[in-house]
Scaffold this motif. Structure first.
Motif, PDB file in Angstrom:
ATOM      1  N   ILE A  93      -3.831   5.579 -11.239  1.00 42.55           N
ATOM      2  CA  ILE A  93      -4.004   5.631 -10.083  1.00 42.55           C
ATOM      3  C   ILE A  93      -2.806   5.988  -9.309  1.00 42.55           C
ATOM      4  N   GLU A  94      -2.691   6.834  -8.574  1.00 41.89           N
ATOM      5  CA  GLU A  94      -1.707   7.416  -7.814  1.00 41.89           C
ATOM      6  C   GLU A  94      -1.725   6.834  -6.132  1.00 41.89           C
ATOM      7  N   PRO A  95      -1.277   5.722  -5.923  1.00 45.49           N
ATOM      8  CA  PRO A  95      -1.376   5.390  -4.383  1.00 45.49           C
ATOM      9  C   PRO A  95      -0.554   6.477  -3.698  1.00 45.49           C
ATOM     10  N   ALA A 112      -3.270  -0.416  -5.488  1.00 47.90           N
ATOM     11  CA  ALA A 112      -3.313   0.303  -6.840  1.00 47.90           C
ATOM     12  C   ALA A 112      -3.480  -0.679  -8.165  1.00 47.90           C
ATOM     13  N   LEU A 113      -2.276  -1.833  -8.093  1.00 48.18           N
ATOM     14  CA  LEU A 113      -2.264  -2.667  -9.115  1.00 48.18           C
ATOM     15  C   LEU A 113      -3.389  -3.551  -9.187  1.00 48.18           C
ATOM     16  N   VAL A 173      -6.330   4.202  -1.377  1.00 46.57           N
ATOM     17  CA  VAL A 173      -5.798   3.257  -1.914  1.00 46.57           C
ATOM     18  C   VAL A 173      -4.131   3.990  -1.613  1.00 46.57           C
ATOM     19  N   ASN A 174      -3.556   3.151  -0.828  1.00 44.34           N
ATOM     20  CA  ASN A 174      -2.181   3.671  -0.169  1.00 44.34           C
ATOM     21  C   ASN A 174      -1.044   2.711  -0.524  1.00 44.34           C
ATOM     22  N   THR A 175      -0.942   1.772  -1.103  1.00 42.13           N
ATOM     23  CA  THR A 175       0.090   0.974  -1.540  1.00 42.13           C
ATOM     24  C   THR A 175      -0.110   0.598  -2.814  1.00 42.13           C
ATOM     25  N   LEU A 176       1.255   0.460  -3.618  1.00 47.16           N
ATOM     26  CA  LEU A 176       1.310   0.095  -5.042  1.00 47.16           C
ATOM     27  C   LEU A 176       0.504  -1.295  -5.277  1.00 47.16           C
TER      28      LEU A 176
END
Length: 274
Positions: free
Chosen positions: A140-142, A160-161, A154-157
């Motif tokens: 997943i690439e935020p 995504a985590l 999905v905009n932050t790490l």
């Protein structure tokens, strides 16, 4: 210079080179890691792209991209899932380290970002058994919050985590400096990603001031304001020592230059900046 630590995302040379030309340019300079986009693979054909990769011993640090799950209708969501299964097949054929995901934004006409995020989770849950059986890790690439509406909710790490934690060990993250450099929780979340073995890819370019286009004005390393060496130190401290993948979208600058000039500049900046 250790070029084994450098990967070229083929978006970087998109302005002048297709898949085969970009591979030739990389090999001429001793670069043996690439990350292509699906349309570039489809333009030459998956069978030929895989032949080029395997006959030259190339490492594919990622295939771009899966995702775009949210849709207005059930039929649209099913079409996205079917396309993501095809993307998994392509990543497997290329032997990619991971399939990179830009998950998608709000469906047309929607104002429900929570609903879009649920569609993303549902989409991953639908394709995960297929990815697992194909042995293709999903990254997943935020994306920067400016893309929340149309490209990625999905905009932050951390987001995504959190999603990866729900989905399982086959799902990790692609950490792109361009998208997350600003995050006040970045160091904490990179360390978390490392503890959980979730870092599948690391992308670099630079953030220009001013940025003239929200999508197509990324900077060459050293031309902007991201502290890339500090960023890399965090990544390595978290346990990821894979290649730094240069991914530059630059419609009015680097895409107008010959691919040879772009790659030579990438190599020079990789040595002096990164």
């Amino acid at each position: 210079m250790a070029l084994e630590n450098l990967s070229i995302n083929l978006a970087t040379t998109r302005g002048s080179w297709g898949f085969a030309e970009a591979v030739d340019g990389c090999l001429e300079r001793g670069i043996t890691a690439i990350s292509p986009w699906r349309d570039q693979v489809q333009a030459i054909g998956l069978e030929e792209a895989a032949r080029i990769v395997h006959s030259n011993g190339l490492r594919v640090t990622g295939l771009c991209r899966g995702g775009m799950f949210p849709a207005e209708t059930a039929e649209g969501r099913k079409a996205a899932i079917d396309d993501n299964r095809r993307a998994i097949d392509e990543a497997a054929a290329l032997g990619a380290d991971c399939l990179v995901f830009v998950v998608g934004g709000l469906p047309q006409g929607s104002r429900d970002i929570d609903g879009a995020r649920q569609m993303v989770r549902d989409g991953f849950e639908a394709i995960l058994p297929y990815a697992r059986s194909s042995k293709v890790p999903l990254a997943i690439e935020p994306l920067h919050p400016m893309y929340a509406a149309d490209r990625s909710c999905v905009n932050t790490l951390k987001q995504a985590l959190d999603l990866a934690d729900v989905l399982g060990p086959e799902v990790g993250v692609a950490i792109d400096a361009y998208h997350v450099w600003w995050d006040p929780d970045l160091a904490e979340q990179i360390a978390r990603a490392g503890r959980d073995n979730r870092i599948f890819a690391h992308h670099i370019c630079d953030w220009l001031v001013p940025t003239r286009d929200l999508l197509l004005d990324r900077g060459m390393m050293g031309d902007g304001i991201i502290d890339l060496p500090a960023f890399r130190r965090m990544i390595e401290a978290a346990g990821f020592h894979g290649p730094q993948e240069v991914e530059i979208f630059s419609a009015e600058n680097w895409w107008k230059k010959p691919g040879s000039v772009v790659l030579d500049t990438v190599i020079e900046r990789f040595a002096t900046v990164c």
